[in-house]
Motif scaffolding. Structure first.
Motif, PDB file in Angstrom:
ATOM      1  N   SER A 412       0.823  -1.200   0.000  1.00  0.00           N
ATOM      2  CA  SER A 412       0.000   0.000   0.000  1.00  0.00           C
ATOM      3  C   SER A 412       0.855   1.247   0.000  1.00  0.00           C
ATOM      4  CB  SER A 412      -0.928   0.028   1.213  1.00  0.00           C
ATOM      5  OG  SER A 412      -1.667   1.229   1.196  1.00  0.00           O
ATOM      6  N   ARG A 413       0.596   2.110  -0.961  1.00  0.00           N
ATOM      7  CA  ARG A 413       1.339   3.360  -1.043  1.00  0.00           C
ATOM      8  C   ARG A 413       0.410   4.549  -0.992  1.00  0.00           C
ATOM      9  NH1 ARG A 413       5.243   2.587  -6.049  1.00  0.00           N
ATOM     10  NH2 ARG A 413       6.073   4.544  -5.298  1.00  0.00           N
ATOM     11  N   ASN A 414      -0.753   4.361  -0.397  1.00  0.00           N
ATOM     12  CA  ASN A 414      -1.655   5.492  -0.237  1.00  0.00           C
ATOM     13  C   ASN A 414      -2.303   5.414   1.136  1.00  0.00           C
ATOM     14  OD1 ASN A 414      -4.199   7.055  -0.306  1.00  0.00           O
ATOM     15  ND2 ASN A 414      -3.503   7.502  -2.378  1.00  0.00           N
ATOM     16  N   ALA A 415      -2.120   6.500   1.908  1.00  0.00           N
ATOM     17  CA  ALA A 415      -2.573   6.477   3.297  1.00  0.00           C
ATOM     18  C   ALA A 415      -4.088   6.409   3.422  1.00  0.00           C
ATOM     19  CB  ALA A 415      -2.035   7.696   4.037  1.00  0.00           C
ATOM     20  N   SER A 416      -4.822   6.900   2.411  1.00  0.00           N
ATOM     21  CA  SER A 416      -6.275   6.908   2.546  1.00  0.00           C
ATOM     22  C   SER A 416      -6.897   5.597   2.070  1.00  0.00           C
ATOM     23  CB  SER A 416      -6.864   8.077   1.750  1.00  0.00           C
ATOM     24  OG  SER A 416      -6.649   7.861   0.370  1.00  0.00           O
ATOM     25  N   ALA A 417      -6.067   4.696   1.599  1.00  0.00           N
ATOM     26  CA  ALA A 417      -6.588   3.394   1.170  1.00  0.00           C
ATOM     27  C   ALA A 417      -6.749   2.487   2.379  1.00  0.00           C
ATOM     28  CB  ALA A 417      -5.631   2.764   0.173  1.00  0.00           C
ATOM     29  N   LYS A 418      -7.638   1.528   2.252  1.00  0.00           N
ATOM     30  CA  LYS A 418      -7.889   0.617   3.358  1.00  0.00           C
ATOM     31  C   LYS A 418      -7.784  -0.808   2.818  1.00  0.00           C
ATOM     32  CE  LYS A 418     -11.130   0.910   7.194  1.00  0.00           C
ATOM     33  NZ  LYS A 418     -12.437   1.439   7.581  1.00  0.00           N
ATOM     34  N   VAL A 419      -6.882  -1.560   3.392  1.00  0.00           N
ATOM     35  CA  VAL A 419      -6.660  -2.924   2.916  1.00  0.00           C
ATOM     36  C   VAL A 419      -6.858  -3.889   4.066  1.00  0.00           C
ATOM     37  CG1 VAL A 419      -5.023  -4.454   1.769  1.00  0.00           C
ATOM     38  CG2 VAL A 419      -4.907  -2.010   1.352  1.00  0.00           C
ATOM     39  N   GLU A 420      -7.638  -4.911   3.837  1.00  0.00           N
ATOM     40  CA  GLU A 420      -7.852  -5.907   4.878  1.00  0.00           C
ATOM     41  C   GLU A 420      -7.632  -7.291   4.305  1.00  0.00           C
ATOM     42  OE1 GLU A 420     -11.505  -5.168   7.624  1.00  0.00           O
ATOM     43  OE2 GLU A 420     -11.845  -4.183   5.701  1.00  0.00           O
ATOM     44  N   HIS A 421      -6.951  -8.104   5.041  1.00  0.00           N
ATOM     45  CA  HIS A 421      -6.686  -9.463   4.575  1.00  0.00           C
ATOM     46  C   HIS A 421      -6.851 -10.416   5.735  1.00  0.00           C
ATOM     47  CE1 HIS A 421      -4.403 -12.687   2.468  1.00  0.00           C
ATOM     48  NE2 HIS A 421      -4.165 -13.022   3.720  1.00  0.00           N
ATOM     49  N   GLU A 422      -7.545 -11.513   5.505  1.00  0.00           N
ATOM     50  CA  GLU A 422      -7.537 -12.547   6.539  1.00  0.00           C
ATOM     51  C   GLU A 422      -7.486 -13.920   5.906  1.00  0.00           C
ATOM     52  OE1 GLU A 422     -11.004 -12.586   9.039  1.00  0.00           O
ATOM     53  OE2 GLU A 422     -12.180 -11.532   7.554  1.00  0.00           O
ATOM     54  N   ALA A 423      -6.823 -14.813   6.594  1.00  0.00           N
ATOM     55  CA  ALA A 423      -6.679 -16.157   6.060  1.00  0.00           C
ATOM     56  C   ALA A 423      -6.746 -17.157   7.204  1.00  0.00           C
ATOM     57  CB  ALA A 423      -5.352 -16.299   5.328  1.00  0.00           C
ATOM     58  N   THR A 424      -7.349 -18.290   6.933  1.00  0.00           N
ATOM     59  CA  THR A 424      -7.381 -19.349   7.939  1.00  0.00           C
ATOM     60  C   THR A 424      -7.064 -20.682   7.279  1.00  0.00           C
ATOM     61  OG1 THR A 424      -9.704 -19.876   7.562  1.00  0.00           O
ATOM     62  CG2 THR A 424      -9.241 -18.225   9.246  1.00  0.00           C
ATOM     63  N   THR A 425      -6.531 -21.586   8.062  1.00  0.00           N
ATOM     64  CA  THR A 425      -6.320 -22.946   7.593  1.00  0.00           C
ATOM     65  C   THR A 425      -6.784 -23.895   8.686  1.00  0.00           C
ATOM     66  OG1 THR A 425      -4.386 -22.264   6.351  1.00  0.00           O
ATOM     67  CG2 THR A 425      -4.620 -24.608   6.757  1.00  0.00           C
ATOM     68  N   SER A 426      -7.581 -24.861   8.319  1.00  0.00           N
ATOM     69  CA  SER A 426      -8.044 -25.800   9.328  1.00  0.00           C
ATOM     70  C   SER A 426      -8.505 -27.070   8.651  1.00  0.00           C
ATOM     71  CB  SER A 426      -9.184 -25.192  10.132  1.00  0.00           C
ATOM     72  OG  SER A 426     -10.216 -24.806   9.247  1.00  0.00           O
ATOM     73  N   LYS A 427      -8.898 -28.043   9.463  1.00  0.00           N
ATOM     74  CA  LYS A 427      -9.500 -29.227   8.871  1.00  0.00           C
ATOM     75  C   LYS A 427     -11.002 -29.181   9.137  1.00  0.00           C
ATOM     76  CE  LYS A 427      -9.301 -32.651  12.516  1.00  0.00           C
ATOM     77  NZ  LYS A 427      -9.110 -34.083  12.729  1.00  0.00           N
ATOM     78  N   ILE A 428     -11.730 -30.133   8.589  1.00  0.00           N
ATOM     79  CA  ILE A 428     -13.168 -30.174   8.849  1.00  0.00           C
ATOM     80  C   ILE A 428     -13.366 -30.484  10.322  1.00  0.00           C
ATOM     81  CG2 ILE A 428     -15.272 -31.475   8.404  1.00  0.00           C
ATOM     82  CD1 ILE A 428     -14.340 -31.787   5.528  1.00  0.00           C
ATOM     83  N   ALA A 429     -14.162 -29.660  10.987  1.00  0.00           N
ATOM     84  CA  ALA A 429     -14.331 -29.816  12.428  1.00  0.00           C
ATOM     85  C   ALA A 429     -15.019 -31.150  12.739  1.00  0.00           C
ATOM     86  CB  ALA A 429     -15.132 -28.656  12.979  1.00  0.00           C
ATOM     87  N   GLU A 430     -14.479 -31.842  13.747  1.00  0.00           N
ATOM     88  CA  GLU A 430     -15.040 -33.133  14.143  1.00  0.00           C
ATOM     89  C   GLU A 430     -16.510 -32.998  14.529  1.00  0.00           C
ATOM     90  OE1 GLU A 430     -13.753 -36.049  13.948  1.00  0.00           O
ATOM     91  OE2 GLU A 430     -11.701 -35.469  13.394  1.00  0.00           O
ATOM     92  N   ASP A 431     -16.844 -31.890  15.203  1.00  0.00           N
ATOM     93  CA  ASP A 431     -18.232 -31.765  15.673  1.00  0.00           C
ATOM     94  C   ASP A 431     -19.201 -31.572  14.511  1.00  0.00           C
ATOM     95  OD1 ASP A 431     -17.097 -29.322  15.254  1.00  0.00           O
ATOM     96  OD2 ASP A 431     -18.150 -28.308  16.891  1.00  0.00           O
ATOM     97  N   GLN A 432     -18.745 -30.883  13.462  1.00  0.00           N
ATOM     98  CA  GLN A 432     -19.616 -30.735  12.278  1.00  0.00           C
ATOM     99  C   GLN A 432     -19.849 -32.094  11.628  1.00  0.00           C
ATOM    100  OE1 GLN A 432     -17.674 -27.992   9.652  1.00  0.00           O
ATOM    101  NE2 GLN A 432     -18.148 -26.205  10.909  1.00  0.00           N
TER     102      GLN A 432
END
Lengths: 483, 363
Positions: A412-432
């Protein structure tokens, strides 16, 4: 027999199930000698009766390609590709058909097996299908309806003849011939592909669709697609791929270019189901594709949706160059790998104009011995004031022999810009899983259900007929991954 | 000398060392120490231009003589360090000993410095190591710190990098943590014209834990790069990372963080968050968070945000009668709080608070 053993047995039975679309069609093929040199490039161009400027462009690309080196930054491994052992042009020997009646019945039969009977599909779904059989478009339907509204939808080789000014203006303007190794190769030897032009203010009256299919042995596929939406125009384009079973790895290096002018909208959806190789990782398609869209005009929008379940190797980064102020880029992706498949896919969002926005939703599922990588770039240039990006990358692992990787680049080279990133890694939940199993679902159905839920954010972006196919594909691709 | 890494290497794509390459440094001169070195009432060890200064240091029974360096990695900067290293801290805490807090001060004012520090903790030992790094003028500080934690050992490692604004600071910190060991770290990046802190943390025993936090406060045309690789090599390990960057003027911040999970590292819990505030139009932030995962029963996530201060929050505070500058200072302090969490020692915490305060008022 315990439930687990039972599941495993069922799974084994399923995983040896032949690739559903693994058959070949016997029709006479006209082939050039194998290998790649300037002569072949000239032959392809001459065969298509191309103007001199296009031949010159191909030759420039070929000269550059010879100097370039194959990229190795992606997380994929494959034996060296013998470019000299490939055939660079193959087409059905009969002259191109003028209407559906003229199409080789063997071909029509094949498409029917694939679930795209042209007549029926066209009539029922209102979809114009430009089916690419190896390198030459064999049938284009609904041309008249489209022509009435001024939409041009034809094989790119025809567009070169009929609309040279448009092709010359836009070809290579988004993906220059020297962009990367595979784009250079494609520019030199591209055989055919689709051309779409939506004139100013026109909303394309139907969804456009192309089915690509690799048929001939040892034939690389080098499609080139060019879609132009003029001011205020809009179009939704679908691309689906299936390929018959082969032992040799086959190279597919396509280039797709999209251009959107002021207030134009292009939606590009892909279901990619090339042959992935067998359970031991033998055979399968190498899918090295360059896809890029340019939002040139104000408030233009380009949206990529992809479901990638096939190919031995996928190397693909559909991108958006957000140049026009207020333009919008979207990338929705499901990439599923199984057995020994490798996928390195993602997107680039380059924010140049003011108040540009981009959304990236990527879902990766790895099973078996596969590796699945999300690789993406979000770049905010200094003038992109008020730019906005939201990225979400989720990975799901099924089994302990696979890998899931996330490699985002955020600049990002602009202060008024807004960048959001999220990432997850998991397996299929046993309870599901337990919840579904306790309601009487088999383990495989339960996994299928949960995976479909995991991908919902992406699948809902697909046009309806594709969404149904994609859900089925995910279930089929998952077979043999649990137990 | 091994060549400096260039931007064509993926690990160096955001940090260009050509300005450093263009310079030639003589051997660091002898220097006397300035009078204002911090003293927080704990044993302190002072290095001046890369040399141990016994007179300015406290006697410490766990400190040992420097031994020659052999470098096994292929990290260019560690190799360069190995070729030149002549001194460094060697600290060995025996099993079961709580060694309290040790203050390590590095001061420099010229030349190229390549100290090699080694810290090892025996089973169940604990130590808090507070590093204060500062200097004056032009120099290149290229320290390598190797840390070995035996089973159940716990090291809290706090670094205040406040080098001269004309200096180059390229630090490599490598940690190996055995079962149940914990490495808790926080780095404040405030000084240097161009800096990089590169952490390699290997969790090689079950239930090892690490925190690799940082706060970057940069202005002018400073370049700060915080790079980390946390490798989960055993089951049930956890890692936490919070990296906050505040960039003003034409400063450029970089965060590259990779979490690697090996096939055997089931039940891994990995979390990483990097957030940046751009306070001026010319500031730039580049983030590359990376997950590389080969085990299925894991919980790994990362998040990244880049943006300006939320004007609504500023407005809220101002509407309560708080002057704008104070309001912004409050919000930035709040923004940094989470990164400082591993700093549990009161004296160290106060030192960082004061440094942040000085940075803000000096802006």
């Amino acid at each position: 027999m315990s439930a687990t053993v039972e599941t495993r047995d069922t799974v084994e039975a399923l995983s040896v199930e032949k690739y559903k679309y693994g058959f070949t069609t016997e029709i006479a093929m006209e082939e050039f000698p194998k290998g790649l040199n300037e002569e072949i490039v000239r032959l392809i161009s001459a065969k298509k009766g191309e103007p001199d400027w296009l031949l010159a462009w191909r030759l420039k690309a070929f000269a550059l390609w010879q100097k370039l080196e194959e990229p190795h930054w992606a997380r994929v491994e494959h034996p060296p590709i013998a470019y000299d052992e490939l055939y660079y042009y193959a087409a059905p020997a009969a002259p191109a058909p003028k209407s559906l009646e003229e199409v080789d019945p063997a071909l029509l039969n094949m498409y029917e097996k694939l679930g795209i009977p042209l007549n029926e599909r066209a009539a029922l779904a209102g979809v114009a299908v430009d089916a690419v059989f190896d390198s030459v478009s064999v049938a284009t339907t609904f041309r008249e309806t489209l022509a009435k509204s001024g939409v041009i939808f034809c094989p790119i080789s025809e567009a070169v003849r009929e609309h040279p000014e448009l092709v010359r203006k836009y070809l290579g303007s988004v993906v220059p011939y020297g962009d990367n190794y595979f784009a250079a190769l494609n520019s030199a030897v591209f055989s055919d592909g689709s051309f779409v032009y939506i004139p100013k203010g026109v909303r394309c009256p139907m969804e456009l669709s192309t089915y690509f299919r690799i048929n001939a042995r040892n034939t690389g596929q080098f499609e080139r697609t060019l879609i132009i939406a003029e001011e205020g125009a809009s179009v939704s384009y679908l691309e689906g791929c299936t390929a018959p079973m082969r032992d040799e790895n086959q190279l597919h290096a396509a280039v797709v270019e999209l251009v959107a002018m002021d207030d134009a909208k292009i939606k590009y959806s892909t279901v990619q189901n090339w042959y992935p190789g067998d359970a031991q990782g033998k055979g399968g398609i190498y899918n090295f594709v360059t896809k890029r869209g340019a939002c040139r005009g104000k408030n233009s929008k380009i949206s990529w949706t992809q479901v990638e379940t096939g190919s031995a190797i996928t190397w693909k980064y559909p991108s958006c160059i957000l140049q026009g102020d207020g333009s919008v880029g979207e990338f929705y992706s499901v990439a599923m790998t199984h057995n020994h498949q490798q996928a390195d896919t993602g997107t680039k969002m380059i924010h140049i104009g003011k108040n540009t926005t981009s959304t990236i939703i990527s879902k990766g599922i790895s099973a078996g011995h596969s590796n699945n990588t999300y690789r993406g770039l979000v770049k905010i240039m200094p003038n992109a004031s008020g730019a906005r990006n939201y990225t979400q990358c989720d990975s799901l692992l099924i089994g302990d022999q696979c890998g899931a990787h996330t490699v985002p680049y955020i600049e990002s080279r602009n202060a008024s810009a807004k960048v959001e990133h999220e990432a997850t890694t998991s397996k299929i939940a046993e309870d599901q899983l337990f919840y579904c199993r306790s309601r009487g679902l088999s383990e495989e159905d339960a996994v299928g259900l949960i995976v479909n839920g995991f991908c919902k954010d992406v699948l809902k972006e697909l046009p309806m007929e594709f969404a149904v196919e994609a859900q089925k594909l995910l279930a089929v691709s998952l077979e043999g991954s649990v137990g | 000398m091994t060549a400096l890494p260039t931007r064509s290497l993926e690990a160096w794509r955001y940090t260009d060392l050509r300005p450093l390459d263009a310079m030639s440094f003589a051997e660091a001169p002898a220097a006397s120490i300035p009078g204002d070195l911090p003293d927080i009432g704990v044993p302190r060890l002072v290095f001046v231009n890369g040399r141990f200064d016994a007179a300015a240091s406290s006697a410490l029974m766990f400190a040992h003589d420097f031994a020659t360096v052999t470098e096994e990695s292929d990290l260019p900067l560690a190799l360069i360090n190995a070729q030149h290293a002549q001194d460094g801290l060697t600290l060995e805490i025996p099993a079961g000993v709580d060694a309290g807090v040790v203050l390590l001060i590095s001061y420099a004012n010229g030349g190229a410095l390549h100290p090699r520090h080694r810290v090892s903790l025996g089973a169940g030992a604990t130590l808090t190591l507070l590093e204060v790094i500062k200097g004056e003028g032009v120099y290149w500080h290229n320290p390598v710190t190797d840390i070995v934690l035996a089973q159940g050992a716990r090291l809290a490692h706090y670094r205040l990098q406040n080098e001269s604004r004309e200096a180059f600071h390229l630090a490599t910190i490598r940690v190996g943590a055995a079962a149940d060991a914990a490495y808790e770290s926080f780095t404040a990046v405030m000084g240097a014209k161009l800096s990089r802190a590169e952490f390699h943390v290997e969790l090689s025993g079950a239930k090892a834990h690490t925190h690799v936090n940082a706060a970057q406060l940069l202005g002018d045309s400073q370049h700060g790069d915080f790079t980390s690789v946390v490798r989960h090599k055993a089951p049930d390990c956890s890692s936490r990372q919070t990296v906050k960057s505040v960039l003003s003027d034409a400063a450029r911040g970089v965060f590259q963080g990779r979490i690697e999970v090996d096939r055997v590292a089931q039940k891994t819990d990995g979390y990483q968050m990097s957030q940046a505030l751009l306070l001026s139009p010319a500031a730039e932030m580049d983030i590359k968070p990376e997950l590389q995962i080969f085990a299925d029963d894991v919980k790994c996530s990362h998040g990244a945000t880049i943006g300006a201060l939320d004007e609504e929050q500023v407005f809220y505070l101002r509407s309560r009668g708080i002057p704008e500058d104070t309001a912004r200072a409050m919000l930035i302090r709040a923004f940094l709080t989470e990164a400082l969490e591993p700093v549990t020692h009161a004296g160290a915490h106060a030192l960082f608070e004061a440094a942040i305060e000085t940075w803000w008022t000096g802006k």
